[in-house]
Design a protein around this motif. Sequence first.
Motif, PDB file in Angstrom:
ATOM      1  N   GLN A  80      82.734  14.935 -80.717  1.00 17.93           N
ATOM      2  CA  GLN A  80      82.359  13.768 -81.496  1.00 17.93           C
ATOM      3  C   GLN A  80      83.396  12.631 -81.066  1.00 17.93           C
ATOM      4  O   GLN A  80      83.227  11.699 -81.544  1.00 17.93           O
ATOM      5  N   LEU A  81      84.459  12.673 -80.436  1.00 18.35           N
ATOM      6  CA  LEU A  81      85.295  12.097 -80.086  1.00 18.35           C
ATOM      7  C   LEU A  81      85.488  11.615 -78.538  1.00 18.35           C
ATOM      8  O   LEU A  81      85.160  12.429 -77.566  1.00 18.35           O
ATOM      9  N   VAL A  82      85.825  10.226 -78.387  1.00 10.22           N
ATOM     10  CA  VAL A  82      86.017   9.871 -77.239  1.00 10.22           C
ATOM     11  C   VAL A  82      87.598   9.291 -77.136  1.00 10.22           C
ATOM     12  O   VAL A  82      87.738   8.546 -77.832  1.00 10.22           O
ATOM     13  N   PRO A  83      88.383   9.673 -76.048  1.00 10.31           N
ATOM     14  CA  PRO A  83      89.592   9.382 -75.980  1.00 10.31           C
ATOM     15  C   PRO A  83      89.678   7.752 -75.550  1.00 10.31           C
ATOM     16  O   PRO A  83      88.823   7.323 -74.809  1.00 10.31           O
ATOM     17  N   ILE A  84      90.677   6.763 -76.291  1.00 15.66           N
ATOM     18  CA  ILE A  84      90.626   5.446 -75.789  1.00 15.66           C
ATOM     19  C   ILE A  84      91.866   5.249 -75.299  1.00 15.66           C
ATOM     20  O   ILE A  84      92.021   4.161 -74.592  1.00 15.66           O
ATOM     21  N   ARG A  85      92.872   5.982 -75.658  1.00 15.35           N
ATOM     22  CA  ARG A  85      94.337   5.923 -74.982  1.00 15.35           C
ATOM     23  C   ARG A  85      94.901   7.287 -74.450  1.00 15.35           C
ATOM     24  O   ARG A  85      95.441   8.001 -75.692  1.00 15.35           O
ATOM     25  N   ALA A  86      94.720   7.916 -73.495  1.00 12.09           N
ATOM     26  CA  ALA A  86      94.885   9.137 -73.359  1.00 12.09           C
ATOM     27  C   ALA A  86      95.317   9.093 -71.665  1.00 12.09           C
ATOM     28  O   ALA A  86      94.783   8.136 -70.920  1.00 12.09           O
ATOM     29  N   ASP A  87      95.895  10.157 -71.188  1.00 11.90           N
ATOM     30  CA  ASP A  87      96.122  10.325 -69.787  1.00 11.90           C
ATOM     31  C   ASP A  87      95.015  10.838 -69.007  1.00 11.90           C
ATOM     32  O   ASP A  87      93.796  11.159 -69.723  1.00 11.90           O
ATOM     33  N   GLN A  88      95.099  10.696 -67.645  1.00 14.72           N
ATOM     34  CA  GLN A  88      93.943  11.076 -67.096  1.00 14.72           C
ATOM     35  C   GLN A  88      93.381  12.421 -67.290  1.00 14.72           C
ATOM     36  O   GLN A  88      92.343  12.832 -67.436  1.00 14.72           O
ATOM     37  N   SER A  89      94.406  13.317 -67.416  1.00 15.16           N
ATOM     38  CA  SER A  89      94.027  14.830 -67.550  1.00 15.16           C
ATOM     39  C   SER A  89      93.292  15.105 -68.936  1.00 15.16           C
ATOM     40  O   SER A  89      92.117  15.617 -69.098  1.00 15.16           O
ATOM     41  N   THR A  90      93.769  14.183 -70.217  1.00  9.24           N
ATOM     42  CA  THR A  90      93.023  14.502 -71.140  1.00  9.24           C
ATOM     43  C   THR A  90      91.711  13.792 -71.304  1.00  9.24           C
ATOM     44  O   THR A  90      90.678  14.606 -71.695  1.00  9.24           O
ATOM     45  N   ARG A  91      91.416  12.628 -70.449  1.00  9.90           N
ATOM     46  CA  ARG A  91      90.193  11.821 -70.474  1.00  9.90           C
ATOM     47  C   ARG A  91      89.283  12.984 -69.614  1.00  9.90           C
ATOM     48  O   ARG A  91      88.188  13.027 -70.142  1.00  9.90           O
ATOM     49  N   LEU A  92      89.588  13.753 -68.828  1.00  8.76           N
ATOM     50  CA  LEU A  92      88.938  14.497 -67.857  1.00  8.76           C
ATOM     51  C   LEU A  92      88.460  15.672 -68.663  1.00  8.76           C
ATOM     52  O   LEU A  92      87.260  15.945 -68.435  1.00  8.76           O
ATOM     53  N   ALA A  93      89.320  16.225 -69.192  1.00  9.99           N
ATOM     54  CA  ALA A  93      89.184  17.498 -70.021  1.00  9.99           C
ATOM     55  C   ALA A  93      88.107  17.116 -70.974  1.00  9.99           C
ATOM     56  O   ALA A  93      87.089  18.063 -71.493  1.00  9.99           O
ATOM     57  N   VAL A  94      88.362  16.205 -71.953  1.00  5.62           N
ATOM     58  CA  VAL A  94      87.314  15.787 -73.051  1.00  5.62           C
ATOM     59  C   VAL A  94      85.874  15.404 -72.410  1.00  5.62           C
ATOM     60  O   VAL A  94      84.770  15.819 -72.931  1.00  5.62           O
ATOM     61  N   SER A  95      85.763  14.961 -71.240  1.00  9.32           N
ATOM     62  CA  SER A  95      84.472  14.588 -70.575  1.00  9.32           C
ATOM     63  C   SER A  95      84.018  15.953 -70.022  1.00  9.32           C
ATOM     64  O   SER A  95      82.547  16.049 -70.365  1.00  9.32           O
ATOM     65  N   ASP A  96      84.625  16.669 -69.566  1.00  5.13           N
ATOM     66  CA  ASP A  96      84.051  17.959 -69.146  1.00  5.13           C
ATOM     67  C   ASP A  96      83.352  18.602 -70.486  1.00  5.13           C
ATOM     68  O   ASP A  96      82.251  19.329 -70.303  1.00  5.13           O
ATOM     69  N   TRP A  97      84.214  18.523 -71.444  1.00  6.32           N
ATOM     70  CA  TRP A  97      83.730  19.151 -73.039  1.00  6.32           C
ATOM     71  C   TRP A  97      82.427  18.502 -73.180  1.00  6.32           C
ATOM     72  O   TRP A  97      81.515  19.267 -73.771  1.00  6.32           O
ATOM     73  N   HIS A  98      82.332  17.169 -73.330  1.00  4.98           N
ATOM     74  CA  HIS A  98      81.117  16.218 -73.641  1.00  4.98           C
ATOM     75  C   HIS A  98      80.012  17.108 -72.604  1.00  4.98           C
ATOM     76  O   HIS A  98      78.873  17.211 -73.233  1.00  4.98           O
ATOM     77  N   TYR A  99      79.964  16.957 -71.342  1.00  4.22           N
ATOM     78  CA  TYR A  99      79.062  17.466 -70.608  1.00  4.22           C
ATOM     79  C   TYR A  99      78.537  18.979 -70.971  1.00  4.22           C
ATOM     80  O   TYR A  99      77.294  18.959 -71.049  1.00  4.22           O
ATOM     81  N   TRP A 100      79.406  19.783 -71.304  1.00  5.57           N
ATOM     82  CA  TRP A 100      79.126  21.032 -71.599  1.00  5.57           C
ATOM     83  C   TRP A 100      78.102  21.200 -72.918  1.00  5.57           C
ATOM     84  O   TRP A 100      77.211  21.551 -72.879  1.00  5.57           O
ATOM     85  N   CYS A 101      78.745  20.240 -73.900  1.00  4.39           N
ATOM     86  CA  CYS A 101      78.013  20.091 -75.090  1.00  4.39           C
ATOM     87  C   CYS A 101      76.559  19.558 -74.936  1.00  4.39           C
ATOM     88  O   CYS A 101      75.658  19.872 -75.787  1.00  4.39           O
ATOM     89  N   ASP A 102      76.795  18.249 -74.010  1.00  4.62           N
ATOM     90  CA  ASP A 102      75.516  17.441 -74.078  1.00  4.62           C
ATOM     91  C   ASP A 102      74.378  18.065 -73.371  1.00  4.62           C
ATOM     92  O   ASP A 102      73.082  17.903 -73.422  1.00  4.62           O
ATOM     93  N   GLN A 103      74.856  19.144 -72.494  1.00  3.11           N
ATOM     94  CA  GLN A 103      73.697  20.022 -71.749  1.00  3.11           C
ATOM     95  C   GLN A 103      73.158  21.105 -72.442  1.00  3.11           C
ATOM     96  O   GLN A 103      72.215  21.854 -72.261  1.00  3.11           O
ATOM     97  N   GLY A 104      73.794  21.318 -73.637  1.00  2.32           N
ATOM     98  CA  GLY A 104      73.169  22.138 -74.758  1.00  2.32           C
ATOM     99  C   GLY A 104      73.678  23.555 -74.548  1.00  2.32           C
ATOM    100  O   GLY A 104      73.464  24.464 -75.314  1.00  2.32           O
ATOM    101  N   TYR A 105      74.895  23.763 -73.769  1.00  3.24           N
ATOM    102  CA  TYR A 105      75.728  25.017 -73.886  1.00  3.24           C
ATOM    103  C   TYR A 105      76.291  25.472 -75.091  1.00  3.24           C
ATOM    104  O   TYR A 105      76.858  24.282 -75.580  1.00  3.24           O
ATOM    105  N   SER A 106      76.483  26.659 -75.252  1.00  6.05           N
ATOM    106  CA  SER A 106      77.433  26.996 -76.485  1.00  6.05           C
ATOM    107  C   SER A 106      78.063  28.347 -75.883  1.00  6.05           C
ATOM    108  O   SER A 106      77.804  28.981 -75.002  1.00  6.05           O
ATOM    109  N   PHE A 107      78.818  28.774 -77.151  1.00  7.22           N
ATOM    110  CA  PHE A 107      79.517  30.044 -76.793  1.00  7.22           C
ATOM    111  C   PHE A 107      78.659  31.288 -76.963  1.00  7.22           C
ATOM    112  O   PHE A 107      77.862  31.194 -77.738  1.00  7.22           O
TER     113      PHE A 107
END
Length: 107
Positions: A80-107
């Motif tokens: 549900q969140l988007v980093p607005i002040r974060a380092d590159q590693s954090t922004r990339l990891a959250v972006s990867d998580w968003h992609y996973w969720c947006d594709q409909g993948y789950s555990f």
Amino acid sequence: MEIVVDAYTEEECAMAWYCHLEDSLSFPFDARVRQTMPASPLRAGERFSVTELARDQLCRVTIFVHAQHNQRELVVPLAQLVPIRADQSTRLAVSDWHYWCDQGYSF
């Protein structure tokens, strides 16, 4: 998919994501709500300070983080969140998580 390449069960998939995010996210970071979700009272555009990853036991269905908002500590879905002040590693990891969720993948 690189994150879960060696995960064969739902629990292994959840732990692979948890470990990846634990290694990649730098706390604290500021974030905003990117979308409303039916099971969450958060509204698009609200801002938070994300303080830490929730315990692994809580992250067996989805990834949650602890966030400070108006002097309250909340547990919030990372999707549900988007980093607005974060380092590159954090922004990339959250972006990867968003992609996973947006594709409909789950555990």
